[in-house]
Design a protein around this motif. Sequence first.
Motif, PDB file in Angstrom:
ATOM      1  N   ALA A  67       0.935  -1.216   0.033  1.00 18.90           N
ATOM      2  CA  ALA A  67      -0.070  -0.014  -0.085  1.00 18.90           C
ATOM      3  C   ALA A  67       0.915   1.245   0.181  1.00 18.90           C
ATOM      4  O   ALA A  67       1.856   1.264   0.734  1.00 18.90           O
ATOM      5  N   THR A  68       0.641   2.269  -1.040  1.00 25.29           N
ATOM      6  CA  THR A  68       1.531   3.418  -1.032  1.00 25.29           C
ATOM      7  C   THR A  68       0.083   4.624  -0.806  1.00 25.29           C
ATOM      8  O   THR A  68      -0.769   4.752  -1.415  1.00 25.29           O
ATOM      9  N   ASP A  69       0.568   5.675   0.085  1.00 22.28           N
ATOM     10  CA  ASP A  69      -0.317   6.970   0.209  1.00 22.28           C
ATOM     11  C   ASP A  69      -0.450   7.454  -1.314  1.00 22.28           C
ATOM     12  O   ASP A  69       0.556   7.577  -2.103  1.00 22.28           O
ATOM     13  N   ARG A 121       2.361   7.776  -4.948  1.00 25.44           N
ATOM     14  CA  ARG A 121       2.497   6.845  -5.794  1.00 25.44           C
ATOM     15  C   ARG A 121       3.272   7.008  -6.786  1.00 25.44           C
ATOM     16  O   ARG A 121       3.520   8.175  -7.114  1.00 25.44           O
ATOM     17  N   GLY A 122       3.846   6.016  -7.662  1.00 26.30           N
ATOM     18  CA  GLY A 122       4.664   6.340  -8.767  1.00 26.30           C
ATOM     19  C   GLY A 122       5.989   6.575  -8.535  1.00 26.30           C
ATOM     20  O   GLY A 122       6.904   6.771  -9.676  1.00 26.30           O
ATOM     21  N   GLN A 123       6.325   6.445  -7.073  1.00 28.38           N
ATOM     22  CA  GLN A 123       8.005   6.679  -6.876  1.00 28.38           C
ATOM     23  C   GLN A 123       8.590   5.486  -6.458  1.00 28.38           C
ATOM     24  O   GLN A 123       9.658   5.387  -5.982  1.00 28.38           O
ATOM     25  N   ARG A 124       7.977   4.449  -6.994  1.00 28.80           N
ATOM     26  CA  ARG A 124       8.667   2.884  -6.918  1.00 28.80           C
ATOM     27  C   ARG A 124       8.728   2.604  -5.327  1.00 28.80           C
ATOM     28  O   ARG A 124       9.569   1.711  -5.139  1.00 28.80           O
ATOM     29  N   LEU A 125       7.961   3.134  -4.443  1.00 28.03           N
ATOM     30  CA  LEU A 125       8.116   2.841  -3.062  1.00 28.03           C
ATOM     31  C   LEU A 125       7.696   1.520  -2.954  1.00 28.03           C
ATOM     32  O   LEU A 125       8.391   0.625  -2.324  1.00 28.03           O
TER      33      LEU A 125
HETATM   34  C1  LIG Z   1      -0.486  -1.029  -5.626  1.00 30.58           C
HETATM   35  C2  LIG Z   1       0.149   0.156  -5.075  1.00 30.58           C
HETATM   36  C3  LIG Z   1       0.754  -0.305  -3.643  1.00 30.58           C
HETATM   37  C4  LIG Z   1       1.494   0.561  -5.959  1.00 30.58           C
HETATM   38  O1  LIG Z   1       2.172   1.534  -5.002  1.00 30.58           O
HETATM   39  P1  LIG Z   1       3.262   2.440  -5.717  1.00 30.58           P
HETATM   40  O2  LIG Z   1       4.352   2.707  -4.585  1.00 30.58           O
HETATM   41  O3  LIG Z   1       2.840   3.608  -6.459  1.00 30.58           O
HETATM   42  O4  LIG Z   1       3.880   1.398  -6.996  1.00 30.58           O
HETATM   43  P2  LIG Z   1       5.386   1.741  -7.561  1.00 30.58           P
HETATM   44  O5  LIG Z   1       5.581   3.090  -7.843  1.00 30.58           O
HETATM   45  O6  LIG Z   1       6.269   0.860  -6.939  1.00 30.58           O
HETATM   46  O7  LIG Z   1       4.953   1.007  -9.120  1.00 30.58           O
HETATM   47  C5  LIG Z   1       5.663  -0.107  -9.407  1.00 30.58           C
HETATM   48  C6  LIG Z   1       5.363  -0.493 -10.820  1.00 30.58           C
HETATM   49  O8  LIG Z   1       4.033  -0.504 -11.019  1.00 30.58           O
HETATM   50  C7  LIG Z   1       3.437   0.372 -12.220  1.00 30.58           C
HETATM   51  N1  LIG Z   1       2.122   1.034 -11.736  1.00 30.58           N
HETATM   52  C8  LIG Z   1       1.996   1.519 -10.644  1.00 30.58           C
HETATM   53  N2  LIG Z   1       0.719   2.124 -10.447  1.00 30.58           N
HETATM   54  C9  LIG Z   1       0.077   1.690 -11.684  1.00 30.58           C
HETATM   55  C10 LIG Z   1      -1.116   1.739 -12.371  1.00 30.58           C
HETATM   56  N3  LIG Z   1      -2.207   2.176 -11.804  1.00 30.58           N
HETATM   57  N4  LIG Z   1      -1.352   0.860 -13.477  1.00 30.58           N
HETATM   58  C11 LIG Z   1      -0.379   0.280 -14.333  1.00 30.58           C
HETATM   59  N5  LIG Z   1       0.842   0.266 -13.608  1.00 30.58           N
HETATM   60  C12 LIG Z   1       1.127   0.839 -12.312  1.00 30.58           C
HETATM   61  C13 LIG Z   1       4.519   1.243 -11.961  1.00 30.58           C
HETATM   62  O9  LIG Z   1       4.587   2.178 -13.307  1.00 30.58           O
HETATM   63  C14 LIG Z   1       5.758   0.552 -11.804  1.00 30.58           C
HETATM   64  O10 LIG Z   1       6.055  -0.003 -13.018  1.00 30.58           O
HETATM   65  P3  LIG Z   1       7.574   0.349 -13.458  1.00 30.58           P
HETATM   66  O11 LIG Z   1       8.707  -0.191 -12.319  1.00 30.58           O
HETATM   67  O12 LIG Z   1       7.825  -0.902 -14.607  1.00 30.58           O
HETATM   68  O13 LIG Z   1       7.490   1.661 -13.939  1.00 30.58           O
HETATM   69  C15 LIG Z   1      -0.876   1.433  -4.824  1.00 30.58           C
HETATM   70  O14 LIG Z   1      -1.329   1.791  -6.097  1.00 30.58           O
HETATM   71  C16 LIG Z   1      -1.808   1.126  -3.879  1.00 30.58           C
HETATM   72  O15 LIG Z   1      -1.615   1.429  -2.633  1.00 30.58           O
HETATM   73  N6  LIG Z   1      -3.026   0.431  -4.370  1.00 30.58           N
HETATM   74  C17 LIG Z   1      -4.273   0.322  -3.371  1.00 30.58           C
HETATM   75  C18 LIG Z   1      -3.823  -0.868  -2.717  1.00 30.58           C
HETATM   76  C19 LIG Z   1      -3.708  -2.081  -3.270  1.00 30.58           C
HETATM   77  O16 LIG Z   1      -4.442  -2.452  -4.397  1.00 30.58           O
HETATM   78  N7  LIG Z   1      -2.680  -3.162  -2.981  1.00 30.58           N
HETATM   79  C20 LIG Z   1      -2.349  -4.075  -3.443  1.00 30.58           C
HETATM   80  C21 LIG Z   1      -3.140  -5.316  -2.726  1.00 30.58           C
HETATM   81  S1  LIG Z   1      -2.971  -6.844  -3.542  1.00 30.58           S
END
Ligand SMILES: CC(C)(COP(=O)(O)OP(=O)(O)OC[C@H]1O[C@@H](n2cnc3c(N)ncnc32)[C@H](O)[C@@H]1OP(=O)(O)O)[C@@H](O)C(=O)NCCC(=O)NCCS
Length: 268
Positions: free
Chosen positions: A194-196, A200-204
């Motif tokens: 989960a990411t705030d 998001r989108g910072q590879r956290l």
């Molecule tokens: C899923 C979640 C944790 C991703 O968090 P984040 O820190 O923004 O993810 P990252 O920045 O590490 O992204 C990792 C990869 O996913 C991709 N990505 C992130 N959001 C995306 C989206 N909405 N659609 C497609 N790809 C996506 C990124 O481009 C990245 O890929 P890359 O390294 O090839 O560029 C966040 O969107 C979230 O909290 N979602 C709601 C909770 C959830 O669904 N959790 C998972 C439960 S199974």
Amino acid sequence: MKDEFFGSDDQRALLRRGRGMAAVLGQNQRYSYYGRTVGLPGPEDGDIDHLAALATVQGSATYLTVPLNQVEDIKASIEARGLVPMVYDKWEGARSALAAARQLVATLSLPEDLTMVQLDASTSDGHVASLAEMALGCGVLPPCGEVLRGLLRPAVCLVAMDRSSKVVSCAASSACAHKDHPRHGGQAWWGMLATDPARRGQRLSVVLGAQALLEMETRFGFGDFMTGVEPGNAPSEVICARLGLSRGSFAIIGCTDPRALASGRMTK
Ligand SMILES: CC(C)(COP(=O)(O)OP(=O)(O)OC[C@H]1O[C@@H](n2cnc3c(N)ncnc32)[C@H](O)[C@@H]1OP(=O)(O)O)[C@@H](O)C(=O)NCCC(=O)NCCS
């Protein structure tokens, strides 16, 4: 038993009952637990009546490995008992996951205003509360505090914290089936990503997720991981693929008692 459960009243009650069941059944190799509710590694460990009984007592219970050709029958059997099925794709990865994690950790790091912290017994309640608030805001129910802090089973929970000690991202992994389970004892659950929304989108997620995999290998020797993803959760699927996990020929099926959890689902 530390009283550290999260979410709505219903979710906290569910986690508390799950923890109680883990105390009763945790020594038995047919049951799985990673801090939410006690479930069954697969249908061979207990039939549908057994799963339904676990769901009735706790509010929810899960089959962690269901062959795809059994999914429709199991869904129908759950519904016939007045319970609510929830089907997730099971994503798994062993060597490919560790190789991907190593490569990601070598090339990526957290932005410099964030610090990575691993939860343990000494982590302040305030930091854990900040993690829970952020995860719940993303629809993700954290496992109980004893698992997150690594006090109950081999487990790791990593958070990214900003300069004001606010948790902005999290990932976790835990032993899941009993260590002596013949098929699944060596496979750990991984997830709680989960990411705030503001970060998001910072590879956290990939950074914390990769570190969690490596920490489970280094500290506890796990080399095989799995997670459940709701079909269509695109960001989650992308992250799993980036971390060397792939969707195989199994599903994870949750079974929830709507009297205990009106939404019919325990977590995202
Ligand atoms: C899923 C979640 C944790 C991703 O968090 P984040 O820190 O923004 O993810 P990252 O920045 O590490 O992204 C990792 C990869 O996913 C991709 N990505 C992130 N959001 C995306 C989206 N909405 N659609 C497609 N790809 C996506 C990124 O481009 C990245 O890929 P890359 O390294 O090839 O560029 C966040 O969107 C979230 O909290 N979602 C709601 C909770 C959830 O669904 N959790 C998972 C439960 S199974």
